[in-house]
Design a protein around this motif. Structure first.
Motif, PDB file in Angstrom:
ATOM      1  N   ASP A  60       0.832  -1.206   0.000  1.00 46.02           N
ATOM      2  CA  ASP A  60       0.000   0.000   0.000  1.00 46.02           C
ATOM      3  C   ASP A  60       0.866   1.256   0.000  1.00 46.02           C
ATOM      4  O   ASP A  60       0.591   2.204  -0.714  1.00 46.02           O
ATOM      5  N   ARG A  61       1.878   1.262   0.831  1.00 45.87           N
ATOM      6  CA  ARG A  61       2.865   2.343   0.883  1.00 45.87           C
ATOM      7  C   ARG A  61       4.119   1.790   0.243  1.00 45.87           C
ATOM      8  O   ARG A  61       4.875   1.074   0.881  1.00 45.87           O
ATOM      9  N   TYR A  62       4.361   2.139  -1.003  1.00 48.02           N
ATOM     10  CA  TYR A  62       5.452   1.482  -1.730  1.00 48.02           C
ATOM     11  C   TYR A  62       6.492   2.462  -2.264  1.00 48.02           C
ATOM     12  O   TYR A  62       6.214   3.636  -2.476  1.00 48.02           O
ATOM     13  N   ASN A  63       7.674   1.935  -2.454  1.00 50.03           N
ATOM     14  CA  ASN A  63       8.777   2.608  -3.121  1.00 50.03           C
ATOM     15  C   ASN A  63       9.354   1.617  -4.122  1.00 50.03           C
ATOM     16  O   ASN A  63       9.451   0.427  -3.821  1.00 50.03           O
ATOM     17  N   VAL A  64       9.752   2.092  -5.279  1.00 48.90           N
ATOM     18  CA  VAL A  64      10.387   1.246  -6.280  1.00 48.90           C
ATOM     19  C   VAL A  64      11.873   1.573  -6.292  1.00 48.90           C
ATOM     20  O   VAL A  64      12.269   2.717  -6.561  1.00 48.90           O
ATOM     21  N   LEU A  65      12.696   0.583  -5.957  1.00 47.56           N
ATOM     22  CA  LEU A  65      14.147   0.723  -5.939  1.00 47.56           C
ATOM     23  C   LEU A  65      14.695   0.149  -7.233  1.00 47.56           C
ATOM     24  O   LEU A  65      14.422  -1.006  -7.568  1.00 47.56           O
ATOM     25  N   THR A  66      15.465   0.942  -7.955  1.00 44.30           N
ATOM     26  CA  THR A  66      16.077   0.501  -9.202  1.00 44.30           C
ATOM     27  C   THR A  66      17.583   0.547  -9.048  1.00 44.30           C
ATOM     28  O   THR A  66      18.142   1.585  -8.668  1.00 44.30           O
ATOM     29  N   ILE A  67      18.226  -0.568  -9.329  1.00 45.29           N
ATOM     30  CA  ILE A  67      19.686  -0.645  -9.312  1.00 45.29           C
ATOM     31  C   ILE A  67      20.130  -0.839 -10.747  1.00 45.29           C
ATOM     32  O   ILE A  67      19.706  -1.787 -11.419  1.00 45.29           O
ATOM     33  N   SER A  68      20.956   0.073 -11.221  1.00 46.27           N
ATOM     34  CA  SER A  68      21.407   0.042 -12.603  1.00 46.27           C
ATOM     35  C   SER A  68      22.799   0.650 -12.699  1.00 46.27           C
ATOM     36  O   SER A  68      23.052   1.709 -12.115  1.00 46.27           O
ATOM     37  N   ARG A  69      23.682  -0.014 -13.414  1.00 45.44           N
ATOM     38  CA  ARG A  69      25.050   0.458 -13.652  1.00 45.44           C
ATOM     39  C   ARG A  69      25.776   0.839 -12.371  1.00 45.44           C
ATOM     40  O   ARG A  69      26.456   1.853 -12.296  1.00 45.44           O
ATOM     41  N   GLY A  70      25.599   0.050 -11.315  1.00 43.12           N
ATOM     42  CA  GLY A  70      26.324   0.262 -10.073  1.00 43.12           C
ATOM     43  C   GLY A  70      25.785   1.353  -9.175  1.00 43.12           C
ATOM     44  O   GLY A  70      26.464   1.783  -8.248  1.00 43.12           O
ATOM     45  N   ALA A  71      24.564   1.818  -9.421  1.00 43.74           N
ATOM     46  CA  ALA A  71      23.970   2.868  -8.595  1.00 43.74           C
ATOM     47  C   ALA A  71      22.530   2.487  -8.258  1.00 43.74           C
ATOM     48  O   ALA A  71      21.855   1.812  -9.028  1.00 43.74           O
ATOM     49  N   ALA A  72      22.067   2.930  -7.098  1.00 48.65           N
ATOM     50  CA  ALA A  72      20.703   2.650  -6.642  1.00 48.65           C
ATOM     51  C   ALA A  72      19.926   3.959  -6.576  1.00 48.65           C
ATOM     52  O   ALA A  72      20.458   4.989  -6.159  1.00 48.65           O
ATOM     53  N   ALA A  73      18.643   3.892  -6.983  1.00 46.48           N
ATOM     54  CA  ALA A  73      17.780   5.069  -6.932  1.00 46.48           C
ATOM     55  C   ALA A  73      16.357   4.629  -6.641  1.00 46.48           C
ATOM     56  O   ALA A  73      15.934   3.560  -7.073  1.00 46.48           O
ATOM     57  N   VAL A  74      15.638   5.451  -5.893  1.00 47.10           N
ATOM     58  CA  VAL A  74      14.204   5.240  -5.732  1.00 47.10           C
ATOM     59  C   VAL A  74      13.567   5.971  -6.903  1.00 47.10           C
ATOM     60  O   VAL A  74      13.635   7.194  -7.006  1.00 47.10           O
ATOM     61  N   THR A  75      12.984   5.204  -7.826  1.00 47.46           N
ATOM     62  CA  THR A  75      12.463   5.783  -9.061  1.00 47.46           C
ATOM     63  C   THR A  75      10.962   6.058  -9.013  1.00 47.46           C
ATOM     64  O   THR A  75      10.451   6.767  -9.876  1.00 47.46           O
ATOM     65  N   GLU A  76      10.279   5.499  -8.032  1.00 47.06           N
ATOM     66  CA  GLU A  76       8.838   5.725  -7.910  1.00 47.06           C
ATOM     67  C   GLU A  76       8.442   5.534  -6.454  1.00 47.06           C
ATOM     68  O   GLU A  76       8.980   4.675  -5.765  1.00 47.06           O
ATOM     69  N   ALA A  77       7.485   6.337  -5.997  1.00 45.46           N
ATOM     70  CA  ALA A  77       6.979   6.216  -4.622  1.00 45.46           C
ATOM     71  C   ALA A  77       5.603   6.855  -4.564  1.00 45.46           C
ATOM     72  O   ALA A  77       5.310   7.777  -5.322  1.00 45.46           O
ATOM     73  N   ASN A  78       4.771   6.354  -3.652  1.00 43.66           N
ATOM     74  CA  ASN A  78       3.446   6.954  -3.507  1.00 43.66           C
ATOM     75  C   ASN A  78       3.340   7.785  -2.225  1.00 43.66           C
ATOM     76  O   ASN A  78       2.248   8.004  -1.720  1.00 43.66           O
TER      77      ASN A  78
END
Length: 121
Positions: A60-78
């Protein structure tokens, strides 16, 4: 009129050059090895930065963590403010991303420790 401000322009240019060099030196820490996810201060997952993947944390309360090319980012959140998304990617040991509404933290660990952290006087 330009002669009057020549020294000011040279001084401003020198300060900007020094600031740029310092930012490069301070940013040159070692790359991290792991993205460590914690919810409510409890570690829930540990992902290698060497592997590209996308993970949804929470339902329900979510965050999307994306790891790409050696780096992590939260790319989506509600969450309401989405500051965690605006933080951008982190890849060096000691860096972190926080989502306070969801009590989520993603911190980078591993690799060599940074040469120094910070000094406050």
């Amino acid at each position: 009129m330009i002669k009057k401000y020549r020294f000011d322009l040279l001084l401003a240019g020198g300060v900007l050059l020094l600031a740029g060099l310092l930012s490069l030196l301070l940013r040159s820490g070692e790359a991290g090895a792991w993205a460590v996810v914690a919810v409510d201060g409890v570690e829930t997952a540990r992902y290698p930065l060497s592997q590209d993947l996308t993970v949804t944390i929470g339902t329900d309360r979510y965050n999307v963590l994306t790891i790409s090319r050696g780096a992590a980012a939260v790319t989506e959140a509600n969450c309401g403010d989405r500051t965690c998304v605006g933080t951008g990617a982190v890849s060096r040991a000691g860096e972190s991303i926080l989502c306070l509404p969801h009590r989520l933290s993603v911190r980078i660990e591993g690799g060599a420790d940074p040469a120094f952290d910070a000094a406050v006087r």
